[in-house]
Design an enzyme around this catalytic site. Structure first.
Site, PDB file in Angstrom:
ATOM      1  N   HIS A  74       0.828  -1.205   0.000  1.00 27.47           N
ATOM      2  CA  HIS A  74       0.000   0.000   0.000  1.00 27.47           C
ATOM      3  C   HIS A  74       0.865   1.258   0.000  1.00 27.47           C
ATOM      4  O   HIS A  74       0.545   2.249  -0.675  1.00 27.47           O
ATOM      5  CB  HIS A  74      -0.919  -0.024   1.226  1.00 27.47           C
ATOM      6  N   GLU A  77       2.021   1.916  -3.426  1.00 29.77           N
ATOM      7  CA  GLU A  77       0.934   2.515  -4.212  1.00 29.77           C
ATOM      8  C   GLU A  77       0.970   4.042  -4.088  1.00 29.77           C
ATOM      9  O   GLU A  77       0.834   4.764  -5.083  1.00 29.77           O
ATOM     10  CB  GLU A  77      -0.416   1.983  -3.748  1.00 29.77           C
ATOM     11  N   HIS A  78       1.160   4.546  -2.872  1.00 26.91           N
ATOM     12  CA  HIS A  78       1.271   5.992  -2.655  1.00 26.91           C
ATOM     13  C   HIS A  78       2.494   6.561  -3.374  1.00 26.91           C
ATOM     14  O   HIS A  78       2.426   7.618  -4.006  1.00 26.91           O
ATOM     15  CB  HIS A  78       1.383   6.296  -1.162  1.00 26.91           C
TER      16      HIS A  78
END
Length: 461
Positions: A74, A77-78
């Site tokens: 995650h 992803e950022h």
């Protein structure tokens, strides 16, 4: 909370040196290509509107993480929005917006996906941007340190300050012993606090390769032209050997597990989760997962489904009730029932009512008319979902990431139509038993006063 088939919205021959295409007479508007670098391309033609959805799916999610680095999928992803040598940090979203498009990304247990929706003439521009960051992501440590604070704040707001999320997190960590599904997608806070920029870069170098990616394009496009553009932008990326994926098979559960969570909340909550089978790629004739899908719909597939009718409307023991089951996924699956208590009612009363409703199905089964109504509803919802170009791309991508083919979608729907009331009764009797059950209870605590809250406000940066 609904099942995969209820939740997600559901050729020509072309050969050249670097790609091949497969065709299916039943779905002439869907085309599959394989680039020489391993990237898979799936094109769904839909010419009803001059728009297109462009999605890149990486088969790398939280289930591929290791202890001490949870949440890194995650976090990466950022970081994918933090620039390349050609595109500065923050410019990606601005450039998509400049051509009238919308974009975003999401991480799950099984995959990470990025998408843009644009007018069809702008497809080349967003594809160029996405292909660039597949191979050329470039962020410095200072950028990472700022963004990891954003992710930690996201965890605080969406999990630690959300009693339902806290309960689900504890449920998953208790239900699973070995499977990485026991870790939250956002990661444990301690892992986020100790994460380094090098962890995100290692994740990117390990998994963000064309041979671990599927590009799905749906909309008003010509597959021949799309293939040429994909070859131009994505074809330059080099394939790379991927890390070895360990099976991490979940041990057989041998009795009830229980966990209690104390957190500020307005009412108590109860979650009951049973270990159940899922559909396996290449074994589409296994009837049990389809029967479990239909059981979920019998219990919570429409407004007057059994649990809502009994627990909410008649007995008024709970404010709401939800049932969840994913028939297809990379990891092990749970059949989950969750509720929040009505005023003056207890968790024990809710559990008793749920068990009574399940026993009714185990002892007496379900009506044939009841099952037929649900099957018709599933088919009608599928038709409505295919009105959405983005929904079609989502359905194709999520199915592929679970290890199935987009060609299997209609086969699954057809197979579900053959399931009988006796088969639904059989899976409820076989799997909704105590030896595979995990129970999670939220014990509501008093909330802070409004005065003290004012001094503790947080906002996502």
């Amino acid at each position: 909370m609904r099942s995969t088939l209820l939740r997600f919205s559901f050729y020509l021959m072309l050969c050249c040196q670097t790609a091949w295409a497969a065709s299916d007479a039943g779905t002439p508007n869907t085309h599959e290509f394989q680039l020489s670098n391993g990237l898979k391309l799936i094109v769904r033609e839909d010419h009803r509107a001059p728009t297109v959805a462009h999605m890149v799916w990486y088969r790398a999610g939280s289930m591929d993480e290791v202890n001490g680095r949870t949440g890194v999928a995650h976090v990466l992803e950022h970081m994918m929005f933090k620039g390349t040598d050609k595109v500065k940090s923050g410019e990606f979203s601005r450039m998509v917006a400049a051509v009238g498009g919308r974009e975003n990304a999401f991480t799950s247990r099984d995959y990470t996906a990025y998408f843009q929706q644009v007018e069809k003439s702008k497809l080349d521009e967003v594809m160029k941007l996405e292909a660039d960051r597949m191979s050329n992501l470039n962020f410095d440590d200072a950028e990472f340190l700022k963004e990891i604070q954003v992710v930690m704040e996201e965890r605080r707001l969406r999990t630690e300050d959300n009693p339902s999320s806290l309960l689900n997190e504890s449920l998953m960590a208790t239900a699973y012993m070995s499977s990485p599904y026991r870790h939250p997608v956002v990661g444990w806070m301690n892992d986020l606090e100790n994460m380094k920029a090098a962890d995100a870069r290692d994740w990117y170098r390990s998994w963000y390769k064309p041979n671990n990616a599927t590009v799905v394009i749906a909309g008003d496009v010509d597959p021949k032209v799309v293939l040429q553009v994909v070859e131009k932008y994505y074809g330059a990326a080099s394939a790379r050997e991927l890390p070895v994926r360990k099976p991490q098979v979940e041990p057989t559960q041998k009795g009830i597990k229980k966990v209690q969570v104390k957190a500020p909340a307005d009412s108590a909550q109860l979650a009951m989760a049973w270990k159940v089978p899922k559909l396996q790629p290449g074994k589409l004739d296994d009837d049990e997962p389809y029967a479990l899908e239909l059981l979920a719909a019998v219990l919570d597939g429409y407004d007057n489904a059994r649990l809502n009718r009994t627990l909410v409307k008649q007995e008024r023991v709970v404010n709401d009730v939800g049932v969840g089951y994913d028939m297809i996924s990379r990891g092990p699956e749970l059949f989950l029932i969750s509720t929040s208590m009505a005023k003056g009612k207890t968790v024990e009363q809710a559990e008793s009512s749920i068990r009574k409703a399940l026993k009714e199905i185990v002892d007496h089964g379900i009506l044939d008319s009841e099952l037929k109504r649900i099957k018709v509803r599933i088919l009608s919802e599928q038709i409505y979902k295919r009105d959405s170009i983005f929904g079609q791309a989502m359905e194709i991508g999520s199915t592929e990431m679970a290890g199935f083919s987009w060609r299997d979608i209609d086969v699954m729907l057809e197979r579900m139509q053959t399931i009988t009331p006796a088969q639904v009764q059989a899976v409820s009797k076989k799997y909704l038993v105590d030896k595979g059950l995990t129970i999670a209870v939220l014990d509501p605590q008093a909330r802070k006063s409004s005065e003290s809250k004012q001094g503790d406000n947080r906002a996502v940066k």
